[in-house]
Design a protein around this motif. Structure first.
Motif, short mmCIF file in Angstrom:
data_model
loop_
_atom_site.label_atom_id
_atom_site.label_comp_id
_atom_site.label_asym_id
_atom_site.label_seq_id
_atom_site.Cartn_x
_atom_site.Cartn_y
_atom_site.Cartn_z
N PRO A 1 0.83 -1.21 0.00
CA PRO A 1 0.00 0.00 0.00
C PRO A 1 0.87 1.26 0.00
O PRO A 1 1.78 1.40 0.82
N ILE A 2 0.59 2.16 -0.92
CA ILE A 2 1.36 3.40 -1.04
C ILE A 2 0.41 4.57 -1.25
O ILE A 2 -0.76 4.39 -1.57
N LEU A 3 0.94 5.77 -1.08
CA LEU A 3 0.22 6.99 -1.37
C LEU A 3 0.35 7.24 -2.87
O LEU A 3 1.46 7.40 -3.39
N ALA A 4 -0.77 7.28 -3.57
CA ALA A 4 -0.74 7.43 -5.02
C ALA A 4 -0.14 8.78 -5.41
O ALA A 4 -0.41 9.81 -4.78
N ALA A 5 0.68 8.76 -6.44
CA ALA A 5 1.32 9.98 -6.94
C ALA A 5 0.56 10.47 -8.16
O ALA A 5 -0.09 9.71 -8.87
N ALA A 6 0.65 11.76 -8.40
CA ALA A 6 0.05 12.35 -9.59
C ALA A 6 1.14 13.13 -10.35
O ALA A 6 1.90 13.87 -9.73
N PRO A 7 1.21 12.97 -11.66
CA PRO A 7 0.39 12.07 -12.48
C PRO A 7 0.80 10.62 -12.28
O PRO A 7 1.92 10.33 -11.85
N GLU A 8 -0.12 9.72 -12.61
CA GLU A 8 0.18 8.29 -12.52
C GLU A 8 1.12 7.91 -13.66
O GLU A 8 0.83 8.15 -14.83
N LEU A 9 2.26 7.34 -13.31
CA LEU A 9 3.23 6.89 -14.30
C LEU A 9 3.58 5.43 -14.05
O LEU A 9 3.47 4.94 -12.93
N VAL A 10 3.99 4.77 -15.11
CA VAL A 10 4.61 3.46 -14.98
C VAL A 10 6.09 3.71 -14.70
O VAL A 10 6.71 4.58 -15.32
N HIS A 11 6.66 2.96 -13.75
CA HIS A 11 8.07 3.15 -13.41
C HIS A 11 8.85 1.87 -13.69
O HIS A 11 8.47 0.78 -13.25
N ILE A 12 9.95 2.03 -14.44
CA ILE A 12 10.85 0.91 -14.67
C ILE A 12 12.27 1.40 -14.43
O ILE A 12 12.57 2.59 -14.52
N THR A 13 13.14 0.47 -14.05
CA THR A 13 14.56 0.81 -13.85
C THR A 13 15.38 0.02 -14.86
O THR A 13 15.20 -1.19 -15.01
N ARG A 14 16.25 0.76 -15.55
CA ARG A 14 17.11 0.15 -16.56
C ARG A 14 18.54 0.11 -16.05
O ARG A 14 18.90 0.79 -15.11
N PHE A 15 19.33 -0.68 -16.67
CA PHE A 15 20.71 -0.85 -16.26
C PHE A 15 21.55 0.33 -16.75
O PHE A 15 21.39 0.80 -17.86
N GLY A 16 22.41 0.84 -15.89
CA GLY A 16 23.26 1.95 -16.28
C GLY A 16 23.50 2.90 -15.14
O GLY A 16 23.36 2.55 -13.97
#
Length: 333
Positions: A93-108
């Motif tokens: 459970p988290i506090l929703a952020a605005a705007p809603e984004l998909v988050h991914i982490t890439r190598f680097g």
């Protein structure tokens, strides 16, 4: 539905990519007709789910999680799910952020960019921080919680760290996740969130309530303060001195048929709440009550001023020591 398309959906949380549907023998026109006719929903461009599945998902967790999974499955670059999207996958459970984004982490190296509703984070992580959830590699709960603190600030970070502790992550795990972030942006916020985190917060609202009281700087703050006198038991969200602060959500007053959790007449619930407050205040305790609107950013400072005023009135009337309540106090585990 073609068996191969159904198989893709069954193995991918109800999702099928356009290119997969084509591989299964569907034409582009056939796919477009299903969407136009309302049988399929385009969760993201080129990724589909049935309308039945989409309508069954709630707007706060289910649909954002499906959108995150759709984005992840449609990406060709190596990545892992992280931040808010990882929290949804973990059931954190988290506090929703605005705007809603998909988050991914890439190598680097450390850095980030946002494109088409997806925030690409470039930050290193250790192999042991990866877990596979429904076929998608995802950063673990500890790393996710501290990443949210760095990304969104203390309000969001404290709620995430509280949730992580409540779901079995240790504080040592959180500190281990923060340790490599020596010079990363906003790492001081992550450290503060870990330091203040407390597993006794039952939900995000209680995390925000505790943070608000902590910012008053008036003394030690105790979450989940319990009292009993042999006839009844009550738990208060937060105590400081002889003052308790209670968070009131509307859902407990709203019937289940209207999206709430009330199983009896709301008027009876209000009457029970009044009797409960009278019983608590009968121990010579003051009380503040706050709602979701009161902890929104634009109301935060005004709410703090009100709660401080009410706390000062309690202190003037009863002092701050609760030594006399020792026979009645019960502690949360």
């Amino acid at each position: 539905m073609r068996p191969r398309v159904a198989a893709f959906m069954a193995s991918q949380n109800g999702l099928v990519l356009r290119r997969q549907a084509r591989q299964a023998g569907m034409t582009s026109d056939a796919i477009d007709r299903l969407v136009a006719g309302g049988e399929w929903v385009a969760v993201r461009r080129g990724v589909y789910a049935t309308a039945v599945l989409w309508e069954s998902l709630d707007v706060h967790v289910g649909r954002p999680l499906l959108r995150a999974r759709a984005a992840s499955r449609n990406m060709l670059v190596p990545h892992v799910m992280s931040h808010d999207s990882a929290a949804l996958a973990h059931g954190l459970p988290i506090l929703a952020a605005a705007p809603e984004l998909v988050h991914i982490t890439r190598f680097g190296v450390v850095g980030s960019r946002t494109k088409h509703g997806v925030k690409h984070h470039r930050a290193p992580h250790r192999p042991e921080q990866l877990v596979e959830i429904d076929g998608i590699w995802t950063l673990d709960r500890a790393r996710t919680a501290v990443d949210i603190a760095r990304e969104h600030g203390l309000r969001h970070g404290l709620a995430a760290c509280d949730s992580a502790l409540r779901l079995g992550v240790s504080r040592a795990d959180l500190w281990e996740a923060v340790a490599p972030m020596t010079c990363w942006p906003y790492v001081t916020v992550a450290r503060e969130a870990v330091e203040l985190a407390d597993h006794r917060a039952d939900n995000v609202a209680e995390s925000l309530t505790r943070l608000l009281v902590l910012e008053l700087g008036v003394g030690p703050v105790e979450p989940q303060f319990g009292l009993r006198d042999g006839s009844r038991v009550a738990w208060c969200d937060v105590r400081v001195g002889r003052h308790v602060v209670e968070f009131d959500g509307r859902l407990k007053y709203r019937p289940a048929t209207q999206g709430g959790v009330a199983t009896v007449d709301p008027e009876l619930i209000r009457w029970r709440e009044k009797r409960r407050q009278d019983w608590i205040c009968g121990f010579q305790l003051g009380m503040s009550r706050i709602t979701w609107a009161d902890v929104q950013p634009h109301r935060w400072e005004a709410t703090k001023r009100r709660v401080l005023r009410e706390y000062d009135a309690t202190r003037a009337r009863y002092g701050t020591s609760i030594a006399d309540l020792a026979p009645y106090v019960i502690s949360a585990a």
